[in-house]
Motif scaffolding. Structure first.
Motif, short mmCIF file in Angstrom:
data_model
loop_
_atom_site.label_atom_id
_atom_site.label_comp_id
_atom_site.label_asym_id
_atom_site.label_seq_id
_atom_site.Cartn_x
_atom_site.Cartn_y
_atom_site.Cartn_z
N GLY A 87 0.84 -1.19 0.00
CA GLY A 87 0.00 0.00 0.00
C GLY A 87 0.88 1.24 0.00
O GLY A 87 2.10 1.15 0.17
N HIS A 106 0.05 9.18 -6.93
CA HIS A 106 -1.02 8.71 -7.81
C HIS A 106 -0.69 8.80 -9.30
O HIS A 106 -1.59 8.92 -10.12
N SER A 122 -1.00 -5.83 -8.99
CA SER A 122 -2.27 -5.25 -8.55
C SER A 122 -2.19 -3.73 -8.48
O SER A 122 -1.11 -3.15 -8.38
N CYS A 125 -3.26 -0.13 -3.13
CA CYS A 125 -4.17 0.58 -2.23
C CYS A 125 -3.49 1.82 -1.67
O CYS A 125 -2.27 1.86 -1.55
N PRO A 140 -4.34 1.17 3.90
CA PRO A 140 -4.84 -0.16 3.53
C PRO A 140 -3.82 -0.91 2.68
O PRO A 140 -3.06 -0.32 1.93
N TRP A 142 -3.37 -4.67 0.23
CA TRP A 142 -3.93 -5.91 -0.30
C TRP A 142 -2.88 -6.62 -1.13
O TRP A 142 -1.79 -6.10 -1.33
N ALA A 147 -5.50 -9.40 -6.26
CA ALA A 147 -6.30 -8.42 -5.53
C ALA A 147 -7.55 -9.02 -4.90
O ALA A 147 -8.08 -8.47 -3.94
N TYR A 153 -6.46 -8.43 2.91
CA TYR A 153 -7.03 -7.11 3.15
C TYR A 153 -6.74 -6.75 4.60
O TYR A 153 -7.29 -7.34 5.53
N THR A 155 -4.63 -3.46 7.28
CA THR A 155 -4.17 -2.07 7.38
C THR A 155 -2.94 -1.99 8.27
O THR A 155 -2.68 -2.88 9.08
#
Length: 204
Positions: A87, A106, A122, A125, A140, A142, A147, A153, A155
């Motif tokens: 993540g 991003h 993937s 996150c 988060p 994953w 995925a 899943y 954190t």
């Protein structure tokens, strides 16, 4: 480190690791090591107009930042093959725009470099926020290649006691070597078809 010199005004790098020994009074079948690596740097866009083009700094800073963070994350977790979930996150000091953090995590200049460095496929996150120094952020995670693997899943929380200052950014890469301590809620690939109509007896 070469990547560090490529990043303008890098102030510090923080590595955090944790392993759950027991959960619910029992040892996990696969104890997982979680880690986060945070870089604190001066916000190159602090005080600039919200119409400012961010691309020059993104292409210069984001790839070096991704390499720096993933190198440290890989080392903290025992190598690329050990990393199963990942993540990313950005925390913007209160003097900056939320877009300043988004700009550095991003785009493919960060995301693709992080994904390739960790042999992932993937979508990564993420979490981003504007906050004061010492505020925590929950990131988060994953599975890096599957995925739909719900067991991964999870954190991890990150916090830097003296960052971000108003004119700083905290950029984070995080990962785990395995699933949650006792995963047992199935998987998205084997779930039954569930709709509101199929749940009519439960919802009524």
């Amino acid at each position: 480190m070469q990547q560090s010199r490529a990043i303008e005004a890098l102030r510090k790098v923080i590595v955090y690791r944790e392993t759950v020994i027991t959960e619910g009074g029992e040892h996990p079948a696969r104890p997982a090591l979680q880690a986060s690596v945070a870089a604190v740097l001066r916000n190159p866009w602090a005080g600039t107009s919200p119409t400012r083009d961010l691309s020059d700094e993104v292409t210069r800073i984001a790839p070096a930042l991704a390499l720096l963070l993933t190198d440290r994350l890989r080392n903290a977790l025992g190598g690329t093959d050990a990393v199963e979930a990942f993540g990313k996150a950005a925390i913007v000091g209160c003097g900056g725009e939320i877009e300043h953090g988004a700009a550095l995590i991003h785009t493919p200049y960060f995301g693709n470099v992080m994904r390739e460095s960790l042999d992932g496929t993937s979508i990564i996150c993420f979490a981003d926020a504007r906050a004061e120094a010492g505020d925590p952020l929950v990131i988060p995670l994953w599975h890096k290649t599957h995925a739909a693997t719900r067991s991964h899943y999870q954190t991890i929380s990150t916090r830097v006691s003296d960052a971000p200052r108003p004119d700083e950014l905290v950029i984070v890469a995080a990962g785990s070597t395995g699933p949650r301590p006792h995963p047992r809620i199935g998987d998205r690939t084997t779930d039954p078809a569930v709709t509101i109509n199929s749940l009519e007896s439960v919802l009524s």
